[in-house]
Design an enzyme around this catalytic site. Structure first.
Site, PDB file in Angstrom:
ATOM      1  N   SER A   1       0.802  -1.223   0.000  1.00  0.00           N
ATOM      2  CA  SER A   1       0.000   0.000   0.000  1.00  0.00           C
ATOM      3  C   SER A   1       0.833   1.270   0.000  1.00  0.00           C
ATOM      4  O   SER A   1       0.325   2.339  -0.343  1.00  0.00           O
ATOM      5  CB  SER A   1      -0.936   0.020   1.209  1.00  0.00           C
TER       6      SER A   1
ATOM      7  N   ASP B   1      -3.919   8.278   7.587  1.00  0.00           N
ATOM      8  CA  ASP B   1      -4.758   7.414   8.406  1.00  0.00           C
ATOM      9  C   ASP B   1      -3.859   6.765   9.453  1.00  0.00           C
ATOM     10  O   ASP B   1      -2.734   7.203   9.665  1.00  0.00           O
ATOM     11  CB  ASP B   1      -5.534   6.394   7.551  1.00  0.00           C
TER      12      ASP B   1
ATOM     13  N   HIS C   1      -0.838   5.008   7.179  1.00  0.00           N
ATOM     14  CA  HIS C   1      -0.207   5.529   5.974  1.00  0.00           C
ATOM     15  C   HIS C   1       0.096   7.024   6.084  1.00  0.00           C
ATOM     16  O   HIS C   1      -0.682   7.777   6.669  1.00  0.00           O
ATOM     17  CB  HIS C   1      -1.115   5.296   4.756  1.00  0.00           C
TER      18      HIS C   1
END
Length: 348
Positions: free
Chosen positions: A32, A323, A326
């Site tokens: 990610s 978040d 991340h």
């Protein structure tokens, strides 16, 4: 002063890199931290193709990037005089002509370990390589064998992966902890997998490769939130593992560069710059490094980032993290500039 410094660095990088023309394309593998939207097109819960994700992207719409805006491959691509974004390979709105100058095979939630990708039913690393092989066939059909081989040879390959192997797999599920007597043994297992991966993409034509392994993962907002006994400080044990594993990655880089003719594998270690940003946020123009912008900033990521949450911050540029897992777009830009200046400049 910091913003002025950042602006000057961007100007210098833009002119020095774009004028060189040595890098033909940006090709991305990983998780990610570098996924530009592939998970939008597979049946998984590990997605971010909904608001408030992407609210600071060019059109203000979610793209599948786990960020409020762009992520490192996008900034690196732009700095090297290529496109402002690196498209996701599985996105049907793009075709091989779009992918000729940049393509992303990364999948949020994956790792070196196949068992890690099974946690959230995402694309395993071996499958990313299979997509890369498929891409090569399409590219050769599109521009011809000679031109395609030049693009592949002169491309800059970005690899960012490993965090999920520890935080979503080893420390969360019992299977690997039962199989390996210690986290050090699991690290060695991952290094073998990493070596196999790099040797495979070398055989497929990759020559300029950057690898970024673990961040100070004990300082992620989610890990700090559950670290109640230490007053929500960084989980130093996790940071120690990250340092140890990154050291092994560095030794692997040296080994492969010595053994593989023409291979330029760079250990683009982002651990220390990220730790510096977390521990000295005001020095980089941030106000908060303990919480993410989304929701309460403690636990939310993915679908838990409710677009209707009244707690989501108004200005993500004040936050190191977007978040609970991340970085924000601003952090990604700072880290990208750091990696280019300190590790990727050799490809100028």
């Amino acid at each position: 002063m910091y913003n002025l410094w950042l602006f000057l660095i961007e100007i210098i990088l833009h002119f020095s890199i774009s004028s060189s023309g040595k890098v033909t394309s940006i090709i991305v593998f990983g998780d990610s931290s570098v996924d530009t939207g592939n998970n939008n097109f597979i049946p998984t819960m590990a997605r971010s193709n909904f608001k408030p994700y992407g609210r600071d992207f060019f059109d203000g719409n979610p793209t599948g990037r786990f960020s409020n805006g762009r992520i490192p491959p996008d900034f690196i691509s732009e700095a090297f005089g290529l496109k402002q974004i690196v498209p996701a390979y599985l996105d049907p709105t793009y075709n091989i002509s779009d992918f000729a100058s940049g393509v992303c095979f990364a999948s949020a939630g994956t790792g070196f370990d196949n068992a890690t990708s099974n946690v959230a039913d995402v694309i395993p690393l071996w499958k990313e390589v299979e997509y890369y092989k498929e891409y090569q066939i399409k590219l050769r059909a599109h521009v011809g064998v000679e031109k395609a081989n030049e693009i592949l040879r002169e491309a800059l390959y970005l690899v960012s992966i490993g965090t999920n192997d520890f935080l979503e797999n080893y420390y969360t599920l019992p299977q690997r902890r039962c199989q390996f007597n210690s986290v050090e043994e699991y690290e060695d297992f991952l290094i073998v997998l990493a070596e196999n991966f790099f040797r495979e993409i070398y055989e497929l034509g990759a020559r300029k490769v950057s690898v970024t392994a673990l961040p100070p993962m004990g300082c992620l907002p989610l890990e700090r939130a559950i670290n109640v006994l230490d007053y929500h400080g960084c989980v130093e044990g996790y940071n120690d593992v990250a340092l140890e594993f990154n050291g092994k990655v560095g030794r692997l880089v040296t080994k492969l560069n010595n053994e593989l003719y023409g291979f330029q594998l760079v250990d683009a270690n982002a651990y220390h710059i990220l730790l510096q940003i977390v521990t000295q946020p005001s020095s980089f123009g941030f106000e908060d490094s303990r919480l993410g912008c989304c929701g309460t900033g403690r636990f939310e990521m993915g679908f838990f980032c409710d677009p209707k949450s009244p707690f989501t911050c108004k200005d993500a540029n004040k936050y190191v993290f977007w978040d609970a897992f991340h970085p924000s777009e601003k952090t990604s830009q700072i880290v990208s500039n750091y990696l280019i200046e300190n590790y990727l400049a050799k490809f100028l």
